[in-house]
Design an enzyme around this catalytic site. Sequence first.
Site, short mmCIF file in Angstrom:
data_model
loop_
_atom_site.label_atom_id
_atom_site.label_comp_id
_atom_site.label_asym_id
_atom_site.label_seq_id
_atom_site.Cartn_x
_atom_site.Cartn_y
_atom_site.Cartn_z
CE LYS A 69 62.19 22.90 -45.71
NZ LYS A 69 61.38 23.80 -44.90
CB ILE A 122 52.74 13.80 -46.61
CG1 ILE A 122 52.06 13.38 -45.30
CG2 ILE A 122 51.88 13.43 -47.81
CD1 ILE A 122 50.86 14.21 -44.93
CE LYS A 130 60.56 18.23 -46.30
NZ LYS A 130 59.39 18.21 -45.44
CG PHE A 186 53.92 25.62 -50.01
CD1 PHE A 186 53.32 24.84 -50.99
CD2 PHE A 186 53.65 26.99 -49.99
CE1 PHE A 186 52.47 25.39 -51.93
CE2 PHE A 186 52.81 27.56 -50.92
CZ PHE A 186 52.21 26.76 -51.90
CG ASP A 233 57.88 18.92 -38.44
OD1 ASP A 233 57.67 18.46 -39.59
OD2 ASP A 233 58.21 20.09 -38.23
CG ASN A 290 49.99 24.17 -37.88
OD1 ASN A 290 49.38 24.82 -38.73
ND2 ASN A 290 50.25 22.87 -38.04
O1 C5P Z 1 60.12 20.14 -43.53
P1 C5P Z 1 59.16 21.26 -43.66
O2 C5P Z 1 57.98 21.11 -42.74
O3 C5P Z 1 59.71 22.63 -43.62
O4 C5P Z 1 58.64 21.09 -45.16
C1 C5P Z 1 57.54 21.75 -45.65
C2 C5P Z 1 56.96 20.97 -46.79
O5 C5P Z 1 56.87 19.59 -46.49
C3 C5P Z 1 55.54 21.39 -47.08
O6 C5P Z 1 55.31 21.22 -48.46
C4 C5P Z 1 54.72 20.43 -46.26
O7 C5P Z 1 53.41 20.28 -46.76
C5 C5P Z 1 55.51 19.16 -46.39
N1 C5P Z 1 55.45 18.27 -45.23
C6 C5P Z 1 54.79 17.06 -45.33
N2 C5P Z 1 54.74 16.21 -44.26
C7 C5P Z 1 55.35 16.53 -43.10
C8 C5P Z 1 56.03 17.75 -42.97
C9 C5P Z 1 56.05 18.61 -44.06
O8 C5P Z 1 54.22 16.79 -46.40
N3 C5P Z 1 55.29 15.69 -42.08
#
Ligand code: C5P
Length: 400
Positions: free
Chosen positions: A340, A308, A344, A326, A278, A210
């Site tokens: 979120k 993560i 999370k 973020f 993702d 990305n």
């Molecule tokens: O779910 P989304 O991607 O929108 O969430 C964004 C946040 O989740 C960011 O802080 C990103 O670093 C973290 N993230 C993560 N691991 C993933 C997807 C997102 O730590 N697989």
Amino acid sequence: MTLSGKRILLIVAGGIAAYKSLDLIRRLRDRGASVRCVMTDGAKQFVTPLSLASLSGQPLSDDLFSPHDDNGMAHINLSRQTDLVVVAPATADLLAKMAHGLADDLASTTLLAADKPVLVAPSMNQFMWAHPATQANLALLKQRGVLQIGPGAGDLACGEVGDGRLAEVMDIVAAIEKFFAKPGPLTGKKALVTSGPTYEPIDPVRFIGNRSSGKQGHAIAAALADLGAEVTLVSGPVSLPDPEGVRVVKVETAREMDAACQAALPADIAVCAAAVADWRAAEVAPQKLKKQAGADAPALHFVQNPDILAGLGAMGAGRPRLLVGFAAETEKLVEHAQAKLAAKQCDLIVANDVSAGTGTFGGDANRVWLVEKDKVTEWPPLSKRDVAVRLAQALSERLS
Ligand code: C5P
């Protein structure tokens, strides 16, 4: 960090890595330090006195018995007019002299007469480094409070590979900055930051990635370090320099990033700023996928990557005390960020607007909202660096 006003006495000994001392002088002066140099006769085989004098902008001292250099008292006065003595490269010979109090040239005599802290950056062949004599000398020096940076491992000038490489110049600079660093509000605290994109392989040559530049995450790592935190930055592939004073772990995939984050725990603060993919290809082709005339394009099947941030949020004991995520959104920013935050289990979400025209992705500016359980704070448009500085400050306030 600035080294403005700091006076460094750089002693250059006779090893092939002496040429790197020229870069070290530049880097230190760029940060505002003044650098005065002493060189051994051996060092003159590798770099010239003129190079050291020109780059440091100060007279070079190399003669113990010079009547012109401070009326013959250079070996005493040099360290009096200094805040830190740095020996780079420190050869096996000079370390041995230091350990045993020998004083037969200006460098060794200055070190014996020094009344200031000394930092050595050893550099030599791997067997010279591993020799019990060198190791015993180093142990003795460390017992007496001499600071050490490096050596690193890798290709040596002699053609062998092993321990003994002079520490990277920027690591020596970071060690010097650390020496001068004033304790900050996050001194003694550990922080983990993720940054950049992840690359998920399809076959040995292709990946899905990305457009994340890593600018915001890297700036946050640097800002936390500036407040005194011990920072581990886990970074996906980016074309940014490593922030100074930060331990950087480079990864490619989400699973590597996850493993590196787990290895960096425990942490007081974790900021997940990476744009983690993702999904990843369910199977990575062992050989490059070939196109075949008339055949259908290959279908890719995906499986979900570990989240993560959510994983850190769901940890019981050992969860970072302050967990920050973020949320890059194009609409209903605060609403999505609040969802979120709950999903999370983090303490704070930095929500930013990445809709078309904002230039956030890859750009230098950012417009963010801090979303917490009971509070939403809107910040004006700022540079990513300023967002990082404000965020580090806000986190240190919330931690105390
Ligand atoms: O779910 P989304 O991607 O929108 O969430 C964004 C946040 O989740 C960011 O802080 C990103 O670093 C973290 N993230 C993560 N691991 C993933 C997807 C997102 O730590 N697989």
